[in-house]
Write an enzyme that holds these catalytic residues in place. Structure first.
Site, PDB file in Angstrom:
ATOM      1  N   CYS A  80     -16.851  -3.640   9.377  1.00 16.03           N
ATOM      2  CA  CYS A  80     -17.480  -3.235   8.114  1.00 16.03           C
ATOM      3  C   CYS A  80     -17.433  -1.715   7.954  1.00 16.03           C
ATOM      4  CB  CYS A  80     -18.917  -3.747   8.086  1.00 16.03           C
ATOM      5  SG  CYS A  80     -19.917  -3.098   6.735  1.00 16.03           S
ATOM      6  N   CYS A  83     -20.736  -0.053   7.000  1.00 19.51           N
ATOM      7  CA  CYS A  83     -21.663  -0.051   8.147  1.00 19.51           C
ATOM      8  C   CYS A  83     -21.450   1.193   9.003  1.00 19.51           C
ATOM      9  CB  CYS A  83     -21.449  -1.296   9.004  1.00 19.51           C
ATOM     10  SG  CYS A  83     -21.780  -2.862   8.172  1.00 19.51           S
TER      11      CYS A  83
END
Length: 321
Positions: A80, A83
């Site tokens: 991600c 993230c």
């Protein structure tokens, strides 16, 4: 897939998911490198007391700790991109707040049940636990100023519920050591970053455009401009209305472009790419080219080294030819 929306601990906290900007990512990377250097040279490990990697097996202990100190849970995954922008911000703030909350990092790929428990429809998702009860915070990689607002509101909510402890070993923030000095951003990048922090997206875009005019090969400015434009296109959008419009007019490129932007902001990268590849497939001429260019801009935002971008590029080639 519908756009998930978290509910803040209080209506006074702003709620708007957004991918972070290249400048923010660059600053986060430098902070990570500085922290790694400090650790390697025997620097303070105090922040380690405030950040834990939580698993399904250890999570009960995290919940128990929420009886005395609020716990912030960062649901993330290795693949991600947003993230990787948000997690360093949370870790840095955990050190800055010096034990007033515990940051529990959860890899949802390795601990899928925890992702299900918190109903994480996209990542990054950040929730809190106070006295064993979940408190939804936000989704997406927000700028640090907004993250700080959520944390301050969480601490007020925790205090109102009698949770006022501090993690053992935590010193008051005023006594914390000064963080290492960061190399300055290029002036126009800093101007763009400051404008974003002030909520002036038009000024941020203008600064990135000026940077590109001076240095057309400036990749950070190009990505920063793409991300600011994404935020500008979606800042006043009603997600529910946008999705209804796209569903009722599948041949309308503008409707599909807006929903793809919203999907990307919500972390639904594959959905965004698939929607635009299909729109390329069903359009022609100038409309097809406009959709193709929009999709390529989203590729820039996610990053060319992301596996989802590589897969979507192959799908785009097949749709074109």
């Amino acid at each position: 897939m519908s756009q998930p929306t978290g509910q803040p601990a209080s209506s006074s906290v702003p709620l708007r998911g957004a991918v972070d900007l290249a400048a923010v990512a660059a600053q986060a990377k430098r902070r990570e490198q500085a922290a790694a250097s400090a650790g390697a040279s025997g620097g303070s490990a105090a922040s380690g007391a405030f950040v834990v990697d939580a698993t399904e097996a250890s999570f009960q202990g995290v919940v128990e700790q929420s009886m005395t100190v609020p716990v912030v849970v960062d649901l993330w995954a290795e693949w991600c991109g947003p993230c990787k922008q948000l997690s360093p911000v949370l870790e840095r703030l955990a050190a800055e707040y010096a034990g007033r909350f515990l940051l529990a990092k959860v890899d949802v790929d390795a601990n899928p049940r925890l992702g299900q428990v918190f109903q994480a429809q996209s990542i990054p998702t950040v929730v809190a636990i106070v006295k064993g009860q979940p408190v939804p915070l936000f989704q997406g990689a927000l700028p640090e100023q907004q993250v700080r607002a959520y944390l301050d509101e969480l601490l007020r909510v925790a205090e109102a519920n009698g949770v006022t402890g501090r993690i053992e070993g935590g010193a008051p923030a005023d006594d914390a050591a000064e963080p290492p000095a960061e190399p300055p951003l290029p002036p126009l990048h800093q101007k763009a970053f400051d404008a974003i922090e002030a909520g002036d997206l038009d000024a941020a875009a203008a600064a990135y455009e000026q940077a590109l005019a001076q240095a057309p090969a400036d990749a950070d400015a190009r990505v920063g401009l793409a991300q600011v434009n994404l935020m500008r296109r979606t800042q006043d959008a009603d997600p529910q209305a946008a999705r209804a419009a796209a569903a009722s007019a599948p041949s309308d490129p503008d409707a599909q472009l807006l929903v793809a932007d919203l999907d990307l902001l919500g972390g639904h990268v594959d959905d965004a790419f698939a929607r635009l590849v299909e729109t390329v497939r069903t359009t022609s001429g100038d409309e097809r080219e406009r959709v193709r260019q929009h999709l390529v801009e989203l590729f820039e935002i996610v990053g060319s080294d992301d596996a989802r971008v590589a897969a979507a590029r192959r799908a785009l080639s097949m749709a074109l030819f």
